[in-house]
Design a protein around this motif. Structure first.
Motif, PDB file in Angstrom:
ATOM      1  N   THR A  56      30.469  48.400  -8.450  1.00 22.42           N
ATOM      2  CA  THR A  56      30.402  48.860  -7.068  1.00 22.42           C
ATOM      3  C   THR A  56      31.778  48.815  -6.406  1.00 22.42           C
ATOM      4  O   THR A  56      32.157  49.725  -5.663  1.00 22.42           O
ATOM      5  CB  THR A  56      29.403  48.001  -6.275  1.00 22.42           C
ATOM      6  N   PRO A  69      34.415  54.452  -7.940  1.00 23.16           N
ATOM      7  CA  PRO A  69      33.816  55.321  -6.931  1.00 23.16           C
ATOM      8  C   PRO A  69      32.861  56.330  -7.557  1.00 23.16           C
ATOM      9  O   PRO A  69      32.968  56.656  -8.749  1.00 23.16           O
ATOM     10  CB  PRO A  69      35.024  56.015  -6.298  1.00 23.16           C
ATOM     11  N   SER A  70      31.946  56.817  -6.774  1.00 26.76           N
ATOM     12  CA  SER A  70      31.066  57.909  -7.216  1.00 26.76           C
ATOM     13  C   SER A  70      31.828  59.231  -7.121  1.00 26.76           C
ATOM     14  O   SER A  70      32.749  59.372  -6.309  1.00 26.76           O
ATOM     15  CB  SER A  70      29.820  57.950  -6.345  1.00 26.76           C
ATOM     16  N   ARG A 118      25.150  51.860  -5.868  1.00 31.01           N
ATOM     17  CA  ARG A 118      25.339  53.306  -6.074  1.00 31.01           C
ATOM     18  C   ARG A 118      25.030  53.630  -7.522  1.00 31.01           C
ATOM     19  O   ARG A 118      25.723  53.170  -8.419  1.00 31.01           O
ATOM     20  CB  ARG A 118      26.775  53.719  -5.748  1.00 31.01           C
TER      21      ARG A 118
END
Length: 247
Positions: free
Chosen positions: A79, A83-84, A109
């Motif tokens: 997390t 990053p996404s 995420r």
């Protein structure tokens, strides 16, 4: 280096990448098993190789042998550091970590897709005897029969004894899998199996389909249980295709 960043080796930083690929190795291994992968990945994919405690530059750290602690720490690092959008890939025990992480409430995420390789579904019985509690000599012989641990590690008694706590911790995780009743995979799932794998044969890997509520794809490659170390198996090329539609 932060506590979270120690979990990841970035062989080719690509800060402007379209998507990231996070790869977890099999029991007893580290980021080195993915050597040569970065240059074969698509240019818009950033590679991140996972290093669990107790190996490589984390050799002095206590290896994690309990599922809740491992999943919570890895999910927190993921997390913080990744990053996404991203994709998770795990081979053998690494696939188990991927599944436990993506189904954990500790992960804030989720990835775009998970790829689980050479790993039996959690409701399929283990196909090989347990090793992690055997005496030293029997443990070493069992590792030699299983493969995956370099012969020089098993032959060098001093090196073996240095790495033995990590090897036992990893095998304990793999051999006590799953720690909880299995739940569904919440994102699209791709599974890979080797056509000569007797540890995680095709039927054991295809059984993931029952848990793949987000979509399922299965792929067979040439090789035994450690096919990811053989460039001829084409794992990186398969990953490029699977990642191509993500993000």
């Amino acid at each position: 280096m932060t506590a979270a960043s120690r979990w990841f080796h970035r062989p080719d930083p690509r800060p402007h990448a379209r998507i990231r690929l996070v790869c977890l190795p099999y029991a007893g291994a580290g980021a080195a098993v993915f050597k040569g992968w970065a240059e074969r990945l698509a240019a818009d994919v950033e590679p991140l190789w996972v290093r669990l405690p107790g190996r490589e530059n984390r050799l002095r750290e206590r290896p994690l042998a309990q599922w809740p602690e491992l999943v919570d720490e890895f999910a927190a690092a993921l997390t913080e550091e990744v990053p996404s959008p991203y994709v998770l890939f795990g081979h053998s025990m690494g696939g188990m970590v991927v599944y436990k992480t993506v189904t954990s409430t500790a992960l804030s995420r989720v990835p775009e897709r998970v790829v689980i390789s050479a790993c039996r579904a959690p409701d399929v019985p283990r196909a090989v005897p347990a090793l992690h509690e055997l005496p030293e000599e029997e443990f070493a012989r069992g590792l030699a029969d299983l493969g995956g641990v370099p012969a020089e590690v098993l032959a060098g008694r001093g090196l073996f004894r240095m790495l033995e706590p990590m090897l036992r911790a990893d095998l304990r995780l793999a051999e006590t899998w799953p720690p909880d009743p299995p739940g569904p995979v919440p994102v699209p799932l791709t599974v890979l199996w080797g056509d000569a794998d007797h540890v995680a044969p095709r039927a054991a890997v295809e059984a993931w389909r029952r848990l793949a509520l987000g979509g399922y794809r299965g792929r067979e490659v040439a090789g035994g249980h450690f096919f990811l170390t053989d460039p001829a198996a084409g794992v990186v090329e398969l990953l490029n295709r699977e990642i191509g539609g993500c993000g």
